[in-house]
Design an enzyme around this catalytic site. Sequence first.
Site, mmCIF file in Angstrom:
data_model
loop_
_atom_site.group_PDB
_atom_site.id
_atom_site.type_symbol
_atom_site.label_atom_id
_atom_site.label_comp_id
_atom_site.label_asym_id
_atom_site.label_seq_id
_atom_site.Cartn_x
_atom_site.Cartn_y
_atom_site.Cartn_z
ATOM 1 N N ASP A 243 4.049 -6.476 3.116
ATOM 2 C CA ASP A 243 3.638 -5.616 4.228
ATOM 3 C C ASP A 243 3.896 -6.274 5.573
ATOM 4 O OD1 ASP A 243 2.632 -3.377 5.459
ATOM 5 O OD2 ASP A 243 0.533 -3.864 5.115
ATOM 6 N N HIS B 65 4.079 3.188 13.227
ATOM 7 C CA HIS B 65 2.991 4.092 13.611
ATOM 8 C C HIS B 65 3.414 5.060 14.710
ATOM 9 C CE1 HIS B 65 -0.371 1.211 11.960
ATOM 10 N NE2 HIS B 65 0.627 1.406 11.098
ATOM 11 N N ASP C 294 6.395 1.314 6.700
ATOM 12 C CA ASP C 294 5.098 0.661 6.584
ATOM 13 C C ASP C 294 4.211 1.588 5.749
ATOM 14 O OD1 ASP C 294 2.672 -0.587 6.925
ATOM 15 O OD2 ASP C 294 2.418 0.023 9.006
ATOM 16 N N ASP D 125 -0.030 4.348 1.188
ATOM 17 C CA ASP D 125 -0.242 5.319 2.262
ATOM 18 C C ASP D 125 0.558 4.964 3.505
ATOM 19 O OD1 ASP D 125 -2.005 3.059 2.508
ATOM 20 O OD2 ASP D 125 -3.100 4.134 4.083
ATOM 21 N N HIS E 166 0.839 -1.207 0.000
ATOM 22 C CA HIS E 166 0.000 0.000 0.000
ATOM 23 C C HIS E 166 0.866 1.246 0.000
ATOM 24 C CE1 HIS E 166 0.472 0.750 4.417
ATOM 25 N NE2 HIS E 166 0.455 -0.565 4.516
ATOM 26 N N GLU F 186 -4.881 1.898 3.265
ATOM 27 C CA GLU F 186 -4.763 0.667 4.049
ATOM 28 C C GLU F 186 -4.737 0.968 5.535
ATOM 29 O OE1 GLU F 186 -2.720 -2.614 6.219
ATOM 30 O OE2 GLU F 186 -2.165 -0.502 6.037
ATOM 31 N N GLU F 187 -4.101 2.074 5.907
ATOM 32 C CA GLU F 187 -3.904 2.376 7.325
ATOM 33 C C GLU F 187 -5.167 2.866 8.022
ATOM 34 O OE1 GLU F 187 -1.465 1.422 8.791
ATOM 35 O OE2 GLU F 187 0.356 1.527 7.599
#
Length: 489
Positions: free
Chosen positions: A170, A459, A116, A79, A77, A146-147
């Site tokens: 991922d 994150h 990520d 994003d 992904h 995705e997030e």
Amino acid sequence: MYNSLKELTKHPVFHYFAEISNIPRGSSNEKEISDYLVRFARERNLEVIQDAALNVIIKKPATPGYENVPTVIIQGHMDMVCEKNKGNNHDFNKDPLQLRIVGEMLYATDTTLGADNGVAVAYSLALLDSSNIPHPSLEVLITTEEETTMRGAHAVDPVHLEGKLLINVDSEEDRKLLVSSAGGVIVTQKIPIVWDNSPENAVTYNLSICGLQGGHSGISIDKGRGNAVKLLGRVLYDLSNEFSYFIQEINGGVKVNSIPREAQVMIQLHPDIVEKFFVKIEMWNRILKNELRISDPEINIILEPIETNVGKVFSKTTKEKAIAALMLIPNGVQSRSMEVEGLVESSTNLGVVNTYDTVIKYESETRSSIKSLKDSIINQAQIITGMLGGDLSTDSDYPEWPYRAESKLRNLFEEAYKEKYGTDIEIIAVHAGIECGILVDKIPDLDAISIGPDIFYVHTPNEHLSIPSTLENWEYFLYTLKKMKNYHW
């Protein structure tokens, strides 16, 4: 070892990682990165599809000798989660990430790194740009959002894909082969607000909990790290038993899929209780520093005066309900797998709380590898919401990725690893949302695995990527693609 970014970015993977780090790609802000991928493909005369959700599919023909190998879908992904340290002026809508090397690790500066899932994009671009890497026919699928909602994966039209072998990039643990993941859903609970006028002669303070590590709400949910929002509920409840105070607003967390590192409440106090209030806050500072001395040693509770013209506060009943919600909403590990040692089976993360004009909104990410257990957690939240006179809704529900008993792709990756490194690769399942679940649900008979290098503290602004792991994982990836030519499909 690479001692400078200039030297590191000579490698094609890190060249493209650095290039996409200059482009805004927060969830729901992917237009620029999506268009970049389209231009990249067209400049190389590769077939490209960009759909309404801004997903991008780039197709590259097989290299000579690989024409009869089944088509492979490579997926990630575009994003990233956009978090930054307090006081940092970085604007994720326009500013490039400031990459830096510390030892063998790649960091951004006071922000999330976006490894990520920038690693998947960088791997894909390096592979698509190559002229000397042997590979079967490729369909590179890079999705959006995705997030947050996984809207991109949900929007993928399988008519554009002919591949039945999916390599997702991922995963965040090198030397491990990911073969199953949890499903998830975002649960939103809204508690209505009844406002009262602010009390006369009251002074306003901001009470904040900060300094926690946070982390990915799936990967890190079993690490014992503090949730700033839940901790704030404990403090406020205890203060209510001793003091009369008034709440103007409660806010905490940034992303529903991140364990909250900070939370704040704006309160009003009568001047004659301020001194005792400070003493109580210091007591809670000691309590939480003791409880979280291993997982979150930098935790801190700060009470500081502020100037505000807000003339209203929560009513007594609203205040009680707001605190009750913080205390009662499920959070953390709910069940563990009896089949896979150490695997979290079900969990929920109270990731965000915000105050609006008419409601207080609590947002949680609920995950489980068993749908019925996910539903049970939602039912529990529904009962709590109903008792507090609120409303509950769900969004972005995505399916689990079940373990496939017979998998030629998994067998291939296992054999390739054994040949290359002389030892067995570890087969794992993960308690996080992987788009494989959605794609396996969409494409009949899709055989999927997931790989990736070591990424730490995803994150969070402390996110960092192992450079040696990235390079080693890349070589393993290429070795396995090459091995496909003589494999018995």
